[in-house]
Enzyme design. Structure first.
Site, mmCIF file in Angstrom:
data_model
loop_
_atom_site.group_PDB
_atom_site.id
_atom_site.type_symbol
_atom_site.label_atom_id
_atom_site.label_comp_id
_atom_site.label_asym_id
_atom_site.label_seq_id
_atom_site.Cartn_x
_atom_site.Cartn_y
_atom_site.Cartn_z
ATOM 1 N N GLY A 194 30.143 43.776 50.389
ATOM 2 C CA GLY A 194 29.302 43.122 51.021
ATOM 3 C C GLY A 194 28.466 44.888 51.506
ATOM 4 O O GLY A 194 28.390 44.384 50.077
ATOM 5 N N SER A 195 28.351 44.617 52.480
ATOM 6 C CA SER A 195 26.871 45.344 52.563
ATOM 7 C C SER A 195 26.697 46.877 51.688
ATOM 8 O O SER A 195 25.955 47.548 51.812
ATOM 9 C CB SER A 195 26.095 45.744 54.222
ATOM 10 O OG SER A 195 26.043 44.734 53.695
ATOM 11 N N THR A 196 28.124 47.413 50.769
ATOM 12 C CA THR A 196 27.763 48.712 50.303
ATOM 13 C C THR A 196 27.518 48.875 49.176
ATOM 14 O O THR A 196 27.049 49.113 49.061
ATOM 15 C CB THR A 196 29.241 49.100 50.301
ATOM 16 O OG1 THR A 196 30.352 47.701 49.653
ATOM 17 C CG2 THR A 196 30.798 48.907 51.978
#
Length: 601
Positions: free
Chosen positions: A336-338
């Site tokens: 995801g956005s990590t």
């Protein structure tokens, strides 16, 4: 006058017949004697030949068999080395227990079938299992074969009561692995088990023997060569009843080495409490050296169960809990956005999108035919890197990734530690996945890499898989100023530089990422960590689509912001919530324990 000569007397005919009969009788009387001598000679010759054959041709083997009937070896399993946490507290040790052994020679006894049957009833194991273990040794081996470990008092009593009927059976005390904290850090520690015949064939050259105990998972396996020690034992002479007459020689078993780990039991306990019953993982590391302070995976198990025989029913019950032997901290998931930290570094280091870059963000954007929406449905207007990290803007990072190209983004992903092993001492570690054009063509009928694949990758979706441990290593890079650390459990006296290497990142680019991660906590998606009792913290949330289940929740953080000491990454598998609302509070609990602070009432 000459004297008259008298004629010789003539023997009667019957007299001559008697002489001939006497001569024939003497011959017949000698024949049995001669025959007896001949038979005796043949027997003695045969016996002599047999003795010569046994002494010359088979002498060595027969002497060995005789020795094995008189000389036996009582092996002594070495005490396995201790596992200690960073403060010297015991994580794994050994305790004495009673095991049952059988002499392989007992198989030649007429009472062997009754012995096997009686043992099977007492030990509650199949007769076939006992027979198989004994047959692993040579039939005339002078060494004991272990049949069962960790006997109960009731089993010991029963065996003693029936000792007269149990030929070749002995009970002896030996060390057995013990984990005093039960399930705590189970996936880190792992467990041990008795070596199998197949493993023995492969490991015999390294000094392993029948009955050896080896590490099967976690650091028990990773540090096997240091922990195992060296066998000892006694060579004894026994009488016809198998009783020891005297000790002929003795070699002391050498204990294995004690291993100090970087693990902190207090932080580990806090991480396990924070994850609670959620399926997922939490990892905490030192951002400067890569030393792992905590590693949690749930569901979990108690490694003490492997100190005795595992029944099929026990194994099935464990597996029904949701694959508790999978260490989710080193298994690959869409990040995801990590992953936007990677995209930011790739964009700035490429030179095409320097730190001061401002891009318009939108509610949805078309990138190579793929529609990429903003999570808020409207976009955030013009943003720089700091604001794009703060608000986790998909359209900002999608534009950056497509602008620098898939090859550059893939290259930086691997440079920053994804798609390869971290080097941690766990055989279970997955390298995750950073796909490329070649990988995709092999699996999708020569359909190559597309702009849409690059856009998907920029926000941690598509084919990209990373482990929670790899994400922790990623967040250590802005925390330590630009070094890639090697994650590890071995605690030693070497300086941090021995465990890391410089990525030669531009300091302005690193500072830009640092400020963006700080804004995530102060005013963005990570405000669950903006609490007064904790030091200033920086971090990034992530929510990853993972069909067919619900979304995964991520949050990676480090603190204190100005002088980082710890990186914590929390991952909740198919939680259905956002990283800021589900994973960030778990990170906060771990930081509270590490910094020894409590939230205000």
């Amino acid at each position: 006058m000459t004297a008259l000569q008298q004629p010789s007397p003539v023997k009667p005919a019957n007299t001559r017949r008697k002489q001939k009969q006497s001569q024939r009788t003497v011959g017949r009387q000698l024949r049995p004697v001669l025959l007896l001598f001949a038979v005796t000679g043949l027997l003695l010759g045969g016996l002599g030949s047999r003795l010569a054959y046994l002494q010359l041709a088979k002498g060595d083997r027969n002497r060995q068999l005789a020795e094995n009937n008189r000389i036996r070896i009582l092996p002594k399993l070495p005490v396995r080395g201790l596992l200690l946490d960073r403060k010297g507290r015991i994580i794994a040790d050994s305790r004495l227990s009673h095991s049952l052994f059988i002499w392989p020679l007992a198989q030649t006894s007429e009472r062997w079938p009754e012995t096997v049957q009686l043992l099977a009833e007492i030990l509650e194991i199949p007769t076939e299992e006992i027979q198989t273990k004994v047959e692993q040794a040579e039939p005339n081996s002078p060494t004991l074969v272990r049949i069962a470990r960790n006997l109960t008092p009731a089993q010991i009593t029963a065996i003693e009561e029936y000792s007269i009927d149990l030929d070749g059976v002995e009970i002896d005390a030996e060390p057995i692995r013990s984990y005093p904290h039960g399930t705590l850090a189970a996936h880190v520690v792992g467990y041990t088990g008795e070596i199998t015949s197949e493993e023995l064939d492969a490991l015999r050259e390294r000094g392993y023997r029948l009955g050896d105990v080896i590490g099967r998972m976690g650091v028990e396996r990773g540090f096997e060569s240091q922990l195992r020690g060296e066998w000892g034992g006694q060579q004894v002479e026994v009488d016809g009843s198998g009783r020891i007459v005297r000790i002929l020689g003795e070699k002391q078993a050498r204990a294995g080495l004690n291993i100090s780990l970087t693990l902190d039991l207090d932080v580990q306990r806090a991480a396990e409490a924070a994850l609670d019953d959620r399926r997922g993982a939490i990892v905490a590391i030192d951002p400067h050296s890569g030393g792992i302070l905590a590693m949690v995976s749930h569901p979990t198990f108690d490694p003490n169960i492997f100190s005795t025989r595992i029944t099929h029913e026990t194994w099935e019950a464990l597996q029904s809990q949701g694959n508790p032997f999978i260490n989710r901290a080193v298994r690959g998931y869409p990040p995801g956005s990590t992953f936007k930290v990677v995209t930011a570094i790739a964009g700035m280091e490429s030179g095409k999108y320097p730190p001061g870059t401002i891009l318009n963000t939108y509610g949805v954007i078309n990138l190579g035919g793929m529609l990429m929406p903003a999570w808020n449905g409207a976009g955030f207007g013009p943003l720089g890197y700091e604001g794009a990290l703060q608000w986790s803007s998909n359209t900002f990072f999608g534009q950056v990734a497509v602008g620098v190209g898939g090859v550059t983004l893939i290259d930086w992903s691997r440079r920053l530690g994804f798609g390869v092993s971290t080097g941690v001492e766990l055989a279970e570690e997955s390298s995750g996945l950073i796909a490329d054009d070649e990988w995709k063509r092999e699996r999708f009928n020569d359909w190559g890499w597309t702009i849409g694949d690059t856009a998907n990758m920029s926000i941690g979706q598509g084919f990209t898989l990373t482990t929670p441990l790899q994400v922790a290593v990623l967040f250590a890079i802005p925390a330590n100023g630009g070094y890639l650390v090697r994650a590890h459990f071995l605690k030693d006296e070497r300086p941090a530089d021995a465990w890391r290497k410089s990525l030669d990142l531009n300091s302005a680019n690193v500072a830009t990422v640092q400020r963006g991660l700080r804004q995530v906590v102060t005013a963005g998606t990570g405000q669950a960590l903006a609490v007064p009792h904790l030091p200033p913290t920086a971090g990034k949330s992530g929510t990853a689509e993972a069909p067919p289940g619900e979304t995964h929740a991520w949050f990676g953080a480090y603190a204190p912001y100005d002088k980082p000491e710890i990186v914590v990454v929390a991952f909740a598998e198919h939680s259905g919530g956002g990283g800021g609302s589900v994973a960030a509070p778990m990170v906060r609990e771990v930081l509270e324990t590490y910094f020894d602070v409590k939230p205000p009432q």
